[in-house]
Write a protein that holds these residues in place. Structure first.
Motif, PDB file in Angstrom:
ATOM      1  N   THR A 103      29.787 -81.608  -6.751  1.00 47.17           N
ATOM      2  CA  THR A 103      29.677 -82.449  -7.944  1.00 47.17           C
ATOM      3  C   THR A 103      30.266 -83.843  -7.752  1.00 47.17           C
ATOM      4  O   THR A 103      30.251 -84.650  -8.685  1.00 47.17           O
ATOM      5  CB  THR A 103      30.377 -81.786  -9.146  1.00 47.17           C
ATOM      6  N   SER A 113      25.170 -81.410 -13.277  1.00 44.16           N
ATOM      7  CA  SER A 113      25.618 -80.899 -11.979  1.00 44.16           C
ATOM      8  C   SER A 113      24.504 -80.100 -11.295  1.00 44.16           C
ATOM      9  O   SER A 113      23.757 -79.368 -11.952  1.00 44.16           O
ATOM     10  CB  SER A 113      26.837 -79.993 -12.151  1.00 44.16           C
ATOM     11  N   THR A 115      26.206 -89.478  -6.747  1.00 41.18           N
ATOM     12  CA  THR A 115      26.194 -88.563  -7.887  1.00 41.18           C
ATOM     13  C   THR A 115      25.851 -89.379  -9.121  1.00 41.18           C
ATOM     14  O   THR A 115      26.150 -90.578  -9.194  1.00 41.18           O
ATOM     15  CB  THR A 115      27.542 -87.864  -8.114  1.00 41.18           C
ATOM     16  N   PRO A 148      28.769 -75.509 -12.526  1.00 36.23           N
ATOM     17  CA  PRO A 148      28.566 -76.861 -13.060  1.00 36.23           C
ATOM     18  C   PRO A 148      29.844 -77.454 -13.657  1.00 36.23           C
ATOM     19  O   PRO A 148      30.667 -76.726 -14.217  1.00 36.23           O
ATOM     20  CB  PRO A 148      27.514 -76.641 -14.157  1.00 36.23           C
ATOM     21  N   GLU A 149      29.977 -78.756 -13.525  1.00 32.12           N
ATOM     22  CA  GLU A 149      31.040 -79.504 -14.208  1.00 32.12           C
ATOM     23  C   GLU A 149      30.476 -80.207 -15.442  1.00 32.12           C
ATOM     24  O   GLU A 149      31.181 -80.410 -16.416  1.00 32.12           O
ATOM     25  CB  GLU A 149      31.668 -80.523 -13.256  1.00 32.12           C
ATOM     26  N   GLU A 183      27.413 -86.073 -12.521  1.00 33.53           N
ATOM     27  CA  GLU A 183      27.545 -84.671 -12.121  1.00 33.53           C
ATOM     28  C   GLU A 183      28.974 -84.147 -12.190  1.00 33.53           C
ATOM     29  O   GLU A 183      29.205 -82.935 -12.253  1.00 33.53           O
ATOM     30  CB  GLU A 183      26.979 -84.489 -10.712  1.00 33.53           C
TER      31      GLU A 183
END
Length: 246
Positions: A135, A166, A188, A161-162, A191
């Motif tokens: 992430t 993500s 990113t 997931p964050e 994310e």
């Protein structure tokens, strides 16, 4: 004894830098009597500090010893001028990170250094902090330095997931890692923190140091990748050269 001390010290974290003996016992799973005995010894050695009447913190002696790590003494100190130049060029957060990987399944990003300013976008990264590889920009850059067998083992574990953006699909992440290997930098887009974007590049391998990456985290901007990628990649190359000459 060492295992008990490490369980006690590991009870501290960024959300709880100060804890009572009872909290340390609950977090470490150690008996309260054992915690009191260990704390008395650790306070006497400066490894743990006192905070108020009942609180405890990580001590100055532990910080002093940690600063002798090659990550601090060699990598971060050499990287600081390069990080300053990146900050001056962008006005945004600059992160230096290493791969901490006892095993692929437990691998994380460990932030070795950070520069920020008043106008920089807020981030969750901090020196000594840990975040997922998949992430973060520096994390994806680090993944690109690992061989396919290692990556297979890493991707066998769930990608949690964050944020809603993500990447949690192993095939999608593998394709992105392949792209990083070709173009030399990772990105990113919200994310790790919604509204933030990052551009990061891996350093070349340096003897006696873990795999490392350097990157910039900024407010979302459609032109950011095009503007930042060349200077981040150049910073990574120059830092690698400086470390190999050290």
């Amino acid at each position: 004894m060492l295992q008990r001390i490490m369980r006690l010290l590991s009870a501290f974290d960024e959300d709880a830098p100060e804890l009572t003996a009872a909290q340390l016992a609950a977090r470490s799973g150690l008996p309260l009597s054992t915690v009191h005995r260990l704390l008395a010894q650790l306070v006497a050695e400066g490894v743990v500090g006192r905070a108020g009447s009942y609180g405890y913190t990580v001590g100055a002696r532990l910080w002093e010893i940690g600063e002798l790590s090659p990550i601090a003494l060699r990598l971060r100190e050499t990287a600081l001028p390069h990080m300053v130049r990146l900050y001056e060029a962008t006005g945004e957060n600059v992160h230096l990170a290493v791969l901490d990987a006892p095993t692929p399944r437990t691998a994380t990003v460990l932030f070795a250094g950070r520069l920020t300013g008043r106008a920089s976008v807020p981030t969750l990264g901090r020196g000594g902090g840990r975040h997922p590889l998949h992430t973060t920009g520096v994390g994806k850059a680090l993944l690109a330095t690992c061989d396919d067998a290692w990556l297979d083992a890493y991707l066998a574990a769930p990608l949690l997931p964050e944020t809603t953006l993500s990447i949690t699909d192993p095939a999608v992440l593998r394709a992105e890692v392949d792209t990083v290997r070709v173009r030399g930098y990772a990105t990113t887009h919200g994310e790790m923190t919604l509204g933030n974007v990052s551009v990061a590049a891996p350093l070349g391998l340096v003897s006696d140091l873990p795999r490392a990456a350097i990157g910039v985290v900024a407010h979302a901007d459609e032109t950011l990748e095009r503007r930042l990628a060349p200077i981040v990649v150049q910073a990574a190359k120059e830092l690698t050269r400086a470390l190999r000459q050290d």
